[in-house]
Write a protein that holds these residues in place. Sequence first.
Motif: not given
Length: 364
Positions: A105-108, A260-268, A271-272
Amino acid sequence: MKDTEKITGTQLGLILYIYVLSTLILSVPGVMVKLAKQDAWLSVFPSALTALLTIWVMITLANRYPGLTIIQYSSKIIGKWPGKCLGVYFSYYWFSFIGVLLYGHAGYVNTFLLPKTPIWVGTLAILILSALAVFAGIEVIGRCNEFLTPLIIAILIPLLILAIGDSDPGQLKPVLAEGIVPVLKGAFVPSGFMSQFFLLGWLLPFLNQPKKALKISLISLLGIVLFLFVIDLLTIMVLGPITGKLNYAFSGVIQYIGIQGSFERLEAIPVTIWVMGLFVKLSVTLFMLCYSLSQLFGIRSYRNIIAPVTLLSMVVSVWIFKNSAEYQSYINIYSFNAFFTQNLLPLALLLIDTLKRGVNKSLL
């Protein structure tokens, strides 16, 4: 445990579903592709065989010893002290597994969202929340998960739909170019996660309708297999050969969509999903550990030891691995330990119990 503390069939099914799938979809697809290459999506199906074996063994034992956990009926099968020793081993297994979950969890989270935040902050936060859930009881954990699992699925499905637009079916060819052996190798790592249905040995005594245990478990397994199949398929079609080089391949797919798409910063988003799934998984594991220790040492209530066990879990999460390379090596060999603990030992208990029952009948 309170006598009234029970979970419904739906709650058990959702716990099994999210317990196995939450960590499986993030870290395992990359390892599967490393071993099976473009045929990794086929490896999902043979990996489910260990889950079928685990489900059959655990439910058979539960039917023979209704209302008892594996800690309790182990002593009835192999004797008091050997059973106690086996219970200590199971407790150690869950204790070390909590450390693995917390380190992962901490690493991810640090990798994808909070690189400058001290590791212990996120670890301590989710551990405290899980401890509070354990104190509330397995019934409350089940109710929380009834809300969280549909939410996780509702978040995942749009992402999978978006990934279809960037997928290339040609990445799946040639199918079975090197035969069936790579497919079986790719099934090895997820098979260890699939056998986590082993937790039925602790949860079945809390089920309010024990006769539905088999049906519930098989439905959960089917859902896990189908979801992992889709995720593996899309990950390979989007990322291609580089999938096997990524520790968190599915997160890479979501990041690619964001670029590539219309959305950005989806890495959150992944994580959620991870945090919600891990909360349930950590809560259930901590509950099983505390409950096991209370039964082993005759403690009146498992709630009396939640605080010290939680503190020790925090400590073990710090020293269990020296670095992320050790953690990834553990993931690669986890299935060996899982097969021994979650498949072989329960199967041995079932065989011994069957032999004892056969001998007793012949003596009558």
